[in-house]
Enzyme design. Structure first.
Site, PDB file in Angstrom:
ATOM      1  N   CYS A 385       0.826  -1.208   0.000  1.00 44.34           N
ATOM      2  CA  CYS A 385       0.000   0.000   0.000  1.00 44.34           C
ATOM      3  C   CYS A 385       0.863   1.262   0.000  1.00 44.34           C
ATOM      4  O   CYS A 385       1.334   1.682  -1.055  1.00 44.34           O
ATOM      5  CB  CYS A 385      -0.997  -0.053   1.158  1.00 44.34           C
ATOM      6  SG  CYS A 385      -2.430   0.982   0.844  1.00 44.34           S
ATOM      7  N   HIS A 511      -3.637  -5.132   0.507  1.00 46.81           N
ATOM      8  CA  HIS A 511      -3.031  -5.589   1.767  1.00 46.81           C
ATOM      9  C   HIS A 511      -3.021  -7.118   1.836  1.00 46.81           C
ATOM     10  O   HIS A 511      -3.961  -7.717   2.357  1.00 46.81           O
ATOM     11  CB  HIS A 511      -3.805  -5.022   2.959  1.00 46.81           C
ATOM     12  CG  HIS A 511      -3.551  -3.576   3.181  1.00 46.81           C
ATOM     13  ND1 HIS A 511      -2.512  -3.116   3.962  1.00 46.81           N
ATOM     14  CD2 HIS A 511      -4.171  -2.481   2.686  1.00 46.81           C
ATOM     15  CE1 HIS A 511      -2.518  -1.795   3.956  1.00 46.81           C
ATOM     16  NE2 HIS A 511      -3.509  -1.391   3.189  1.00 46.81           N
ATOM     17  N   GLU A 513      -1.389  -8.998   3.726  1.00 46.39           N
ATOM     18  CA  GLU A 513      -1.214  -9.533   5.084  1.00 46.39           C
ATOM     19  C   GLU A 513      -2.528  -9.983   5.711  1.00 46.39           C
ATOM     20  O   GLU A 513      -2.542 -10.875   6.558  1.00 46.39           O
ATOM     21  CB  GLU A 513      -0.513  -8.518   5.993  1.00 46.39           C
ATOM     22  CG  GLU A 513      -1.314  -7.267   6.389  1.00 46.39           C
ATOM     23  CD  GLU A 513      -1.206  -6.123   5.387  1.00 46.39           C
ATOM     24  OE1 GLU A 513      -0.957  -6.385   4.193  1.00 46.39           O
ATOM     25  OE2 GLU A 513      -1.397  -4.961   5.797  1.00 46.39           O
TER      26      GLU A 513
END
Ligand code: GLN
Length: 535
Positions: A385, A511, A513
């Site tokens: 990001c 994202h 993660e």
């Protein structure tokens, strides 16, 4: 057929940060392993509508769900333990409850009644919990109430949970109280007084815990257990030791070994055992993949909110998931990008560099230099990001000759706005909930690093941003050796950048993660760790 849902309510005493989230996730995991359809809810009694407007340094990471919720980081724990996506309705805040009550009052739904905390607010809380249980047809719903017993803010929630026990019946509701038994030095005895007081406080508001989960550094001593049992009015076999573990993933086994599944099933009047075959074996294999890892890989995580480990908990976890998958221990050094200026060469000792998400001007120059350093020194780089955006800024400045190129988030008057506001963001006034949020589809070009990782032309990933790559510079970047291999909305937005001549240079606007799970690392993390392990 509609299932009759059983509820487990988890409360906390003594102090915050005890790991109620881990206890809740672990109990949910054990029930899932026992073939129960289970999910978790987190109640956050604060007045923010959601976690989106909260500083990650104070409150930990903002976890983004598939459906675009900006949630408390415990939702991330639930997802990782249960390996299932949790909807945003599972994070309940005071603001959401009060807004719904006030809106109903304005619509005239209370028919002239005086609107009060009991019953109107407590009813709204109970409805919200029951709707989740019903609409998802759950066997068991674990509801974790944030904060510490005794807080003014959490009172209406605890009152609602107390009422639910009465209404649902004692065999359908189990209260678990998580407390702490501190010991003052290594050999000192474990103290139970704080636990005693917090149980008294809980009972004062009408809740008698069924189970006690006691945090302690070493396994809970028999004498401490006996005292807690006596003072809490909970039988000894219902007091569980939650001592420090090498990894939070080991907590389900720790509780299982003390018989928690049996105890819960008995209280529910259900017969059930952890399925000892496939489910349990699979989970155990995942947990043991995190033990005895060899050959450390050193990763520099350069970001803005590095002062609190919880600010990037999903990124930390995703790195560990990837390491465990290839049997390597990942050591993460958190480096404050603001303190990096003039000291950039210190990054050369790392096997890989990761830049996670971030907002605002502070520390941005350090990140731009970091992204450039990784490119020049051929060090594996993963930019997420903000890390994607500032890698583009660095490439604009140092390769394409756009001096002082920038993101308009950092310098609104830059001559070269390589990163600019999304068109739909230009006229937004409210900060809360107004970013581009949640899962969106991304298309990936063949014969690219992106395709090599995801092995698909279409993926879906979670987002949380206001700015994006400015297409005006697309040609210039391409001709200088940077490829945008992933995009969304018919190429309106760039989503993945890569430099094919580099060992591993990847930036993602999304994202990754948030979708990494133990045993199933997210692809970009896995590839990044793989690349970092070979230098
Ligand atoms: N601040 C940037 C944006 O709003 C990046 C956000 C992030 O890293 N999550 O676009």
């Amino acid at each position: 057929m509609q299932t009759e849902t059983k509820y487990i309510f988890v409360t906390g005493g003594v102090m915050s940060g005890l790991g109620k989230g881990v206890v809740s996730s672990s109990i949910a995991k054990l029930l899932q392993l026992s073939n129960q359809k289970v999910s978790c809810v987190k109640i956050d009694p604060y007045l923010n509508y959601d976690a989106g407007t909260m500083n990650p340094i104070a409150h930990g990471e903002v976890f983004v769900t598939d459906d675009g919720g900006e949630c408390d980081m415990d939702i991330g724990n639930y997802e990782r333990f249960l390996n299932q996506s949790i909807p945003k309705t599972h994070n309940i805040t005071t603001a959401q409850i009060y807004s719904s009550v006030i809106e109903a009052e304005r619509r005239g739904e209370y028919l002239g009644a005086c609107v009060q905390i009991i019953p109107h607010v407590t009813d709204a809380i109970k409805d919200r919990i029951r709707n989740i249980a019903k609409s998802e047809n759950l066997d068991v719903l674990v509801v974790e109430c944030g904060g510490t017993v005794g807080d003014i803010e959490s009172l209406p929630f605890l009152e609602a949970l107390r009422q639910m026990r009465l209404e649902e019946g004692t065999s359908n509701v189990v209260f678990v109280h998580v407390t702490l038994a501190p010991s003052l030095d290594v050999v000192g005895e474990q103290k139970t007084k704080p636990t005693q007081h917090s149980v008294q406080e809980l009972r004062r508001i009408g809740i008698q815990p069924d189970l006690m989960a006691v945090r302690c550094s070493r396994p809970l001593e028999t004498s401490a257990k006996r005292k807690i049992s006596l003072f809490s009015n909970v039988s000894e076999k219902d007091v569980f030791s939650c001592h420090d573990a090498q990894s939070i993933l080991m907590v389900p086994q720790m509780l299982y070994d003390q018989g928690i599944v049996d105890v819960i099933f008995k209280k529910f009047g259900k017969i059930g055992l952890v399925n000892t075959s496939t489910n349990w074996d699979k989970w155990n294999a995942i947990v043991s993949s995190f033990a005895n890892l060899k050959d450390s890989i050193k990763i520099a995580m350069v970001g803005k909110y590095v002062k609190l480990a919880d600010s990037y908990v999903s990124v930390n976890d995703a790195l560990k998931h990837a390491g465990a998958k290839i049997g390597r221990n990942v050591i993460i050094d958190w480096i404050d990008s603001e303190e990096l200026n003039g000291n950039i060469d210190s990054l050369s000792k790392y096997n890989g560099i990761i830049v996670p998400g971030g907002f605002g001007e502070r520390g941005a120059e350090g990140i731009i230099k970091t992204a450039n350093f990784a490119r020049e020194k051929n060090i594996p780089y993963l930019g997420i990001c903000f890390g994607f955006q500032l890698a583009a800024v660095a490439f604009g400045r140092y390769v394409c000759g756009l001096s002082n190129a920038n993101s308009t988030e950092i310098n609104p008057n830059t001559e070269y706005p390589v990163i600019d506001l999304l068109p739909e963001q230009k006229f937004i006034e409210n900060k809360g909930g107004s970013l581009r949020l949640g899962a969106n589809e991304i298309k990936i070009e063949n014969n690219t690093l992106g395709f090599k990782l995801y092995k698909s032309n279409t993926i879906s990933k979670r987002h949380r941003h206001r700015y994006e790559f400015n297409q005006k510079y697309l040609e210039l970047f391409n001709s200088n050796g940077l490829t945008f291999s992933g995009y969304s909305d018919n190429k309106k937005r760039m989503e993945i950048l890569e430099i094919p001549s580099h060992r591993f240079y990847l930036g993602v606007q999304f994202h990754p993660e948030f979708s990494s799970r133990p045993g199933y690392p997210e692809e970009s993390f896995e590839a990044f760790i793989q690349a970092s392990s070979s230098i």
